[in-house]
Design a protein around this motif. Structure first.
Motif, PDB file in Angstrom:
ATOM      1  N   ALA A   1      49.690  63.415  63.127  1.00 29.09           N
ATOM      2  CA  ALA A   1      49.729  63.163  64.569  1.00 29.09           C
ATOM      3  C   ALA A   1      51.115  62.677  64.990  1.00 29.09           C
ATOM      4  N   GLY A   2      52.140  63.200  64.353  1.00 27.19           N
ATOM      5  CA  GLY A   2      53.496  62.800  64.705  1.00 27.19           C
ATOM      6  C   GLY A   2      53.720  61.320  64.419  1.00 27.19           C
ATOM      7  N   GLY A   3      54.312  60.617  65.387  1.00 28.41           N
ATOM      8  CA  GLY A   3      54.594  59.194  65.212  1.00 28.41           C
ATOM      9  C   GLY A   3      53.530  58.290  65.801  1.00 28.41           C
ATOM     10  N   TYR A   4      52.343  58.829  66.084  1.00 23.95           N
ATOM     11  CA  TYR A   4      51.298  58.030  66.743  1.00 23.95           C
ATOM     12  C   TYR A   4      50.963  56.767  65.965  1.00 23.95           C
ATOM     13  N   ASN A   5      50.673  56.895  64.687  1.00 23.94           N
ATOM     14  CA  ASN A   5      50.294  55.732  63.882  1.00 23.94           C
ATOM     15  C   ASN A   5      51.484  54.844  63.557  1.00 23.94           C
ATOM     16  N   SER A   6      52.557  55.441  63.085  1.00 23.43           N
ATOM     17  CA  SER A   6      53.701  54.641  62.625  1.00 23.43           C
ATOM     18  C   SER A   6      54.338  53.835  63.749  1.00 23.43           C
ATOM     19  N   ASN A   7      54.381  54.390  64.957  1.00 25.40           N
ATOM     20  CA  ASN A   7      55.044  53.685  66.065  1.00 25.40           C
ATOM     21  C   ASN A   7      54.332  52.380  66.415  1.00 25.40           C
ATOM     22  N   ILE A   8      53.015  52.416  66.546  1.00 26.39           N
ATOM     23  CA  ILE A   8      52.287  51.206  66.941  1.00 26.39           C
ATOM     24  C   ILE A   8      52.240  50.204  65.798  1.00 26.39           C
ATOM     25  N   LEU A   9      52.120  50.677  64.566  1.00 31.28           N
ATOM     26  CA  LEU A   9      52.038  49.766  63.423  1.00 31.28           C
ATOM     27  C   LEU A   9      53.371  49.049  63.197  1.00 31.28           C
ATOM     28  N   LYS A  10      54.466  49.760  63.338  1.00 35.58           N
ATOM     29  CA  LYS A  10      55.782  49.135  63.170  1.00 35.58           C
ATOM     30  C   LYS A  10      56.066  48.140  64.290  1.00 35.58           C
ATOM     31  N   GLN A  11      55.597  48.452  65.498  1.00 43.38           N
ATOM     32  CA  GLN A  11      55.811  47.520  66.604  1.00 43.38           C
ATOM     33  C   GLN A  11      55.074  46.210  66.365  1.00 43.38           C
TER      34      GLN A  11
ATOM     35  N   VAL B   1      50.490  64.173  78.618  1.00 43.06           N
ATOM     36  CA  VAL B   1      50.254  64.980  77.417  1.00 43.06           C
ATOM     37  C   VAL B   1      51.480  64.983  76.515  1.00 43.06           C
ATOM     38  N   LEU B   2      52.658  64.821  77.104  1.00 39.62           N
ATOM     39  CA  LEU B   2      53.897  64.878  76.335  1.00 39.62           C
ATOM     40  C   LEU B   2      54.486  63.504  76.043  1.00 39.62           C
ATOM     41  N   SER B   3      53.868  62.436  76.570  1.00 41.65           N
ATOM     42  CA  SER B   3      54.446  61.104  76.401  1.00 41.65           C
ATOM     43  C   SER B   3      53.357  60.074  76.120  1.00 41.65           C
ATOM     44  N   GLN B   4      53.509  59.367  75.004  1.00 40.35           N
ATOM     45  CA  GLN B   4      52.602  58.281  74.624  1.00 40.35           C
ATOM     46  C   GLN B   4      53.468  57.097  74.184  1.00 40.35           C
ATOM     47  N   THR B   5      53.161  55.917  74.715  1.00 46.38           N
ATOM     48  CA  THR B   5      54.021  54.757  74.493  1.00 46.38           C
ATOM     49  C   THR B   5      53.255  53.616  73.834  1.00 46.38           C
ATOM     50  N   PRO B   6      53.761  53.066  72.715  1.00 42.46           N
ATOM     51  CA  PRO B   6      53.123  51.882  72.119  1.00 42.46           C
ATOM     52  C   PRO B   6      53.182  50.712  73.092  1.00 42.46           C
ATOM     53  N   ALA B   7      52.083  49.973  73.187  1.00 41.48           N
ATOM     54  CA  ALA B   7      52.018  48.857  74.140  1.00 41.48           C
ATOM     55  C   ALA B   7      51.288  47.689  73.512  1.00 41.48           C
TER      56      ALA B   7
ATOM     57  N   ALA C   1      41.676  50.341  76.263  1.00 43.68           N
ATOM     58  CA  ALA C   1      42.762  50.526  75.294  1.00 43.68           C
ATOM     59  C   ALA C   1      42.359  51.521  74.212  1.00 43.68           C
ATOM     60  N   LEU C   2      41.095  51.467  73.803  1.00 44.92           N
ATOM     61  CA  LEU C   2      40.594  52.397  72.792  1.00 44.92           C
ATOM     62  C   LEU C   2      40.623  53.832  73.320  1.00 44.92           C
ATOM     63  N   CYS C   3      40.203  54.010  74.573  1.00 47.27           N
ATOM     64  CA  CYS C   3      40.224  55.346  75.180  1.00 47.27           C
ATOM     65  C   CYS C   3      41.658  55.856  75.326  1.00 47.27           C
ATOM     66  N   GLU C   4      42.562  54.963  75.739  1.00 50.48           N
ATOM     67  CA  GLU C   4      43.966  55.350  75.870  1.00 50.48           C
ATOM     68  C   GLU C   4      44.527  55.790  74.518  1.00 50.48           C
ATOM     69  N   SER C   5      44.186  55.049  73.466  1.00 55.49           N
ATOM     70  CA  SER C   5      44.692  55.370  72.130  1.00 55.49           C
ATOM     71  C   SER C   5      44.135  56.700  71.633  1.00 55.49           C
ATOM     72  N   ARG C   6      42.858  56.937  71.892  1.00 55.46           N
ATOM     73  CA  ARG C   6      42.261  58.203  71.449  1.00 55.46           C
ATOM     74  C   ARG C   6      42.914  59.390  72.153  1.00 55.46           C
ATOM     75  N   ALA C   7      43.139  59.261  73.449  1.00 56.28           N
ATOM     76  CA  ALA C   7      43.805  60.338  74.176  1.00 56.28           C
ATOM     77  C   ALA C   7      45.231  60.535  73.658  1.00 56.28           C
ATOM     78  N   SER C   8      45.920  59.429  73.379  1.00 61.61           N
ATOM     79  CA  SER C   8      47.287  59.512  72.855  1.00 61.61           C
ATOM     80  C   SER C   8      47.315  60.180  71.497  1.00 61.61           C
ATOM     81  N   GLU C   9      46.335  59.845  70.648  1.00 61.93           N
ATOM     82  CA  GLU C   9      46.290  60.437  69.311  1.00 61.93           C
ATOM     83  C   GLU C   9      46.122  61.946  69.383  1.00 61.93           C
TER      84      GLU C   9
ATOM     85  N   ALA D   1      50.720  68.107  69.920  1.00 63.98           N
ATOM     86  CA  ALA D   1      52.159  68.387  69.950  1.00 63.98           C
ATOM     87  C   ALA D   1      52.707  68.618  68.546  1.00 63.98           C
ATOM     88  N   ALA D   2      52.246  67.807  67.584  1.00 67.35           N
ATOM     89  CA  ALA D   2      52.721  67.942  66.206  1.00 67.35           C
ATOM     90  C   ALA D   2      52.297  69.280  65.606  1.00 67.35           C
ATOM     91  N   MET D   3      51.058  69.680  65.861  1.00 70.04           N
ATOM     92  CA  MET D   3      50.574  70.954  65.318  1.00 70.04           C
ATOM     93  C   MET D   3      51.232  72.146  66.013  1.00 70.04           C
TER      94      MET D   3
END
Length: 283
Positions: free
Chosen positions: A90-100, A175-181, A230-238, A244-246
């Motif tokens: 899923a691209g940087g979805y997981n790594s971005n939020i975990l590193k933050q 669809v093209l932008s997801q931001t860790p928060a 927040a859970l719904c936002e994260s699921r949509a972002s994932e 995008a990654a695929m």
């Protein structure tokens, strides 16, 4: 040697075509799930907004209002609810939020409540204390779990187990932008009391029972609504990140197939030229 070379190239082309089929299928699945996730984001917002406006109304209309949920205190221990995915690709979805979150909790006495297998594995590998591993499958966490978590954490905050509580998630911008928060849940920030302006509507809501009792009952529901949002936002972002990654992986596969096809044709042409040269030389 030319025959072996073309055979290897042909095998690589078949392998890339197979990979392309997989990435294209995953992109289509992610696009389908994204539509449902976007609908959940839109449907979850009204409930949260109504509770938020009620909390704001109570705190603004009661000048002598006080609540432990609004009382700040010296910060000794913090809790982070971290929402990540169950799978990668899923691209940087997981790594971005975990590193933050890892950056945010440096130097703090922090405990993490992870939601999602990737979050559980990451913080366990970093030896960061986990409150529970009961929500290791983010796909199985529903709205009932969100309200159970909010009630549990509200009680823990009132008991002084945690001085601050945050939720870390990925905000779905497009669809093209997801931001860790990262959003502070407790203590709540008390709004400044505003003077009643001339011609401005003022709330004269009468609450059944003490307003503080109503406020104390609403806060866990409000936090549950935020957590579910927040859970719904994260699921949509994932799903957006995975799509995008695929899509990028499919395009890369197309480019590699085109490049390998060109090399295959060149190798085949070279082999034919060499055979003609050998025949002419032999004659």
């Amino acid at each position: 040697m030319a025959g072996v070379s073309t055979k290897e190239i042909k095998n690589r082309i078949r392998s890339m075509e197979s990979t392309k089929q997989i990435t294209k299928a995953m992109e289509m699945v992610a696009a389908s799930k994204l539509r449902r996730a976007q609908a959940q984001v839109l449907s979850s917002r009204p409930y949260f907004e109504i509770l938020y406006s009620t909390i704001q109304d109570i705190t603004r209309s009661n000048r002598d209002f006080s609540s432990l949920y609004l009382t700040g205190r010296p910060v000794n221990r913090v809790l982070y609810i971290v929402i990540a995915g169950d799978r990668g690709l899923a691209g940087g979805y997981n790594s971005n939020i975990l590193k933050q979150v890892q950056t945010d909790i440096q130097g703090k006495d922090a405990v993490v409540l992870p939601i999602g297998k990737k979050a559980v594995d990451f913080f366990k590998s970093k030896n960061i204390p986990l409150l529970t591993e009961n929500y290791a499958e983010a796909a199985m966490v529903g709205i009932g779990d969100c309200f159970s978590i909010s009630k549990q954490l509200s009680s823990a905050f009132l008991a002084g187990e945690f001085d601050e509580i945050y939720v870390a998630f990925t905000s779905f911008v497009s669809v093209l932008s997801q931001t860790p928060a990262s959003l502070q849940l407790l203590p709540l920030k008390q709004p400044e009391h505003e003077e009643k302006a001339e011609g401005r509507p003022h709330s004269d809501t009468v609450y059944e029972g003490d307003s503080e009792e109503v406020f104390a009952a609403i806060v866990p529901e409000y936090l549950g609504g935020i957590l579910y949002g927040a859970l719904c936002e994260s699921r949509a972002s994932e799903q957006a990140a995975r799509r995008a990654a695929m899509d990028s992986a499919t395009q890369n596969a197309d480019e590699m197939i085109a490049d390998l096809s060109l090399k295959y044709n060149r190798a085949r042409q070279a082999a034919i030229t060499q055979e003609i040269t050998e025949i002419v030389a032999g004659s």
